[in-house]
Design a protein around this motif. Structure first.
Motif, short mmCIF file in Angstrom:
data_model
loop_
_atom_site.label_atom_id
_atom_site.label_comp_id
_atom_site.label_asym_id
_atom_site.label_seq_id
_atom_site.Cartn_x
_atom_site.Cartn_y
_atom_site.Cartn_z
N GLU A 91 0.83 -1.20 0.00
CA GLU A 91 0.00 0.00 0.00
C GLU A 91 0.86 1.26 0.00
OE1 GLU A 91 -2.99 -0.42 3.12
OE2 GLU A 91 -3.12 -2.56 2.62
N GLN A 92 1.94 1.25 0.77
CA GLN A 92 2.84 2.40 0.82
C GLN A 92 3.53 2.61 -0.53
OE1 GLN A 92 3.25 4.81 2.81
NE2 GLN A 92 5.11 5.74 2.00
N VAL A 93 4.01 1.53 -1.13
CA VAL A 93 4.68 1.63 -2.43
C VAL A 93 3.69 2.13 -3.49
CG1 VAL A 93 5.83 0.33 -4.26
CG2 VAL A 93 6.46 -0.06 -1.88
N SER A 94 2.46 1.64 -3.45
CA SER A 94 1.45 2.09 -4.42
C SER A 94 1.17 3.58 -4.32
CB SER A 94 0.15 1.31 -4.22
OG SER A 94 0.29 -0.03 -4.63
N ARG A 95 1.32 4.13 -3.13
CA ARG A 95 1.06 5.57 -2.92
C ARG A 95 2.22 6.45 -3.39
NH1 ARG A 95 -1.44 3.74 2.02
NH2 ARG A 95 0.55 3.95 3.13
N THR A 96 3.41 5.86 -3.57
CA THR A 96 4.60 6.68 -3.81
C THR A 96 5.37 6.34 -5.08
OG1 THR A 96 5.87 5.19 -2.37
CG2 THR A 96 4.92 7.16 -1.34
N ALA A 97 5.01 5.28 -5.79
CA ALA A 97 5.79 4.82 -6.94
C ALA A 97 5.55 5.67 -8.18
CB ALA A 97 5.45 3.36 -7.25
N LEU A 98 6.62 5.97 -8.90
CA LEU A 98 6.55 6.77 -10.13
C LEU A 98 7.60 6.26 -11.11
CD1 LEU A 98 5.11 9.36 -11.29
CD2 LEU A 98 7.19 10.59 -10.63
#
Length: 369
Positions: free
Chosen positions: A336-343
């Motif tokens: 969930e954290q990675v999904s919020r911050t990945a680019l």
């Protein structure tokens, strides 16, 4: 101002235009479009490239996963463990055959499913594990294979984003019981449409997958052993892929060089950058950074003509389609954290030095502000 897409397929086509045109005309003149010499040649070359004994082509990467699961006899009531941080098709294939997708959280550095978290999810109904080599970095296959042997589970590699990557000297896709590959146009090895392949060292399973993908029809025409699928690679796509396969290692090397440049230039910024574990080679299907200011950074770059990608904004366990599984926010915190911050930043073999420099310059300017 430059205009830089996330990926530019037109440059690759221009470089191959003459060779592709000649090959396609040759296919058209022969008048054989299904299960012909180009498909057979491509399957043989893919088996050789990956070091596997057999390669069976399919219509797309999703079908590759479905056919591998079906060939294992997995169906309603069975559970299959996979990553929540991947494209929807990985879990879709599990659900499509009637099995239950079970999600295990990911490693915060490689973004691949954690073997330890996967083992925690095993029950008496678990039949298989699908590790995903996300963005081109191999999953920890030794651990998954050991878990599979200990619990009697099938290990099916989702290698759809990672063709050419290696783990401890072996090509991904050749490590588990099956390796499933997509040749969607944006992949490192992309067709000009949908296409896929299943890699395996098991002769009987390779034969079964071929029969299943051909309407369940065995060697005798119009006699069907199974209710199967219509999932075949056509001659035109196979011909295109044979030309491109010769270039894949060169293209992957260029991706790696550009990824190293991003990492070197951006390492002092407030970003989490991709890692490559010592025993693996990463082929950078995507170069994905993590930023607490993802939305602002993406908007800033877009204003300056730079396209980025949001992979993946919603992890699979929180998708509407999987509400019936009963997951809630907070259940898989790393994903969930990675999904919020990945680019994802622009990265493809034909990306010019000056274009990459422009991307880097604008990212640095954003953080100065």
């Amino acid at each position: 101002m430059m205009n830089i897409p996330l990926i530019d397929l037109t440059k690759q086509y221009q470089a191959l235009k003459k060779e592709l045109s000649e090959k396609l005309l040759n296919v058209l003149e022969k008048g054989v479009y299904i299960a012909g010499p180009e498909v057979k040649g491509f399957e043989s070359e893919m088996a050789q490239f990956t070091g596997a004994k057999f390669a069976v082509s399919t219509a797309n990467g999703t079908d590759s996963l479905i056919l591998a699961l079906h060939a294992c006899g997995i169906g309603p009531g069975d559970e299959v463990i996979t990553s929540p941080f991947t494209f929807f098709a990985t879990a879709e294939a599990i659900a499509r055959i009637g099995a239950v997708p079970v999600f295990a959280d990911i490693d915060p550095y490689t973004f691949n499913m954690s073997p330890e978290k996967a083992e925690e999810k095993i029950t008496e109904r678990t039949r298989a594990i699908i590790p995903v080599h996300i963005f081109g970095h191999p999953a920890e296959m030794d651990a998954f294979i050991e878990i599979g042997e200990r619990y009697g589970l099938q290990i099916i590699e989702d290698a759809c984003q990672s063709l050419g990557a290696s783990y401890k000297g072996k090509q991904v896709g050749s490590l588990g019981h099956f390796g499933c590959v997509s040749f969607y146009p944006t992949k490192n090895l992309g067709a000009y449409g949908d296409a896929g392949i299943v890699i395996t060292n098991n002769k009987e399973m390779a034969k079964k997958i071929r029969i299943l993908g051909f309407h369940g029809m065995s060697s005798q025409k119009y006699f069907h052993d199974f209710v199967g699928y219509n999932s075949r690679l056509d001659e035109i796509q196979a011909a295109i892929l044979r030309i491109k396969l010769k270039k894949l290692q060169e293209w992957n090397h260029l991706r790696q060089e550009k990824a190293m440049k991003y990492t070197e230039e951006l390492k002092e910024l407030d970003l989490t950058l991709p890692v490559t574990l010592e025993h693996s080679s990463h082929v950078f299907h995507l170069y994905v950074i993590l930023s607490k200011e993802r939305e602002k950074l993406a908007a800033y770059l877009e204003e300056r003509g730079i396209t980025t990608g949001n992979y993946y904004p919603c992890p699979l366990h929180l998708q509407n389609a999987f509400q019936y599984l009963g997951y809630h926010p907070g259940d898989l915190p790393v994903s969930e954290q990675v999904s919020r911050t990945a680019l994802a930043l622009p990265l493809y073999p034909e990306l010019m030095d000056e274009e990459q420099d422009y991307v880097i310059k604008n990212i640095k300017e954003f953080f100065k502000k």
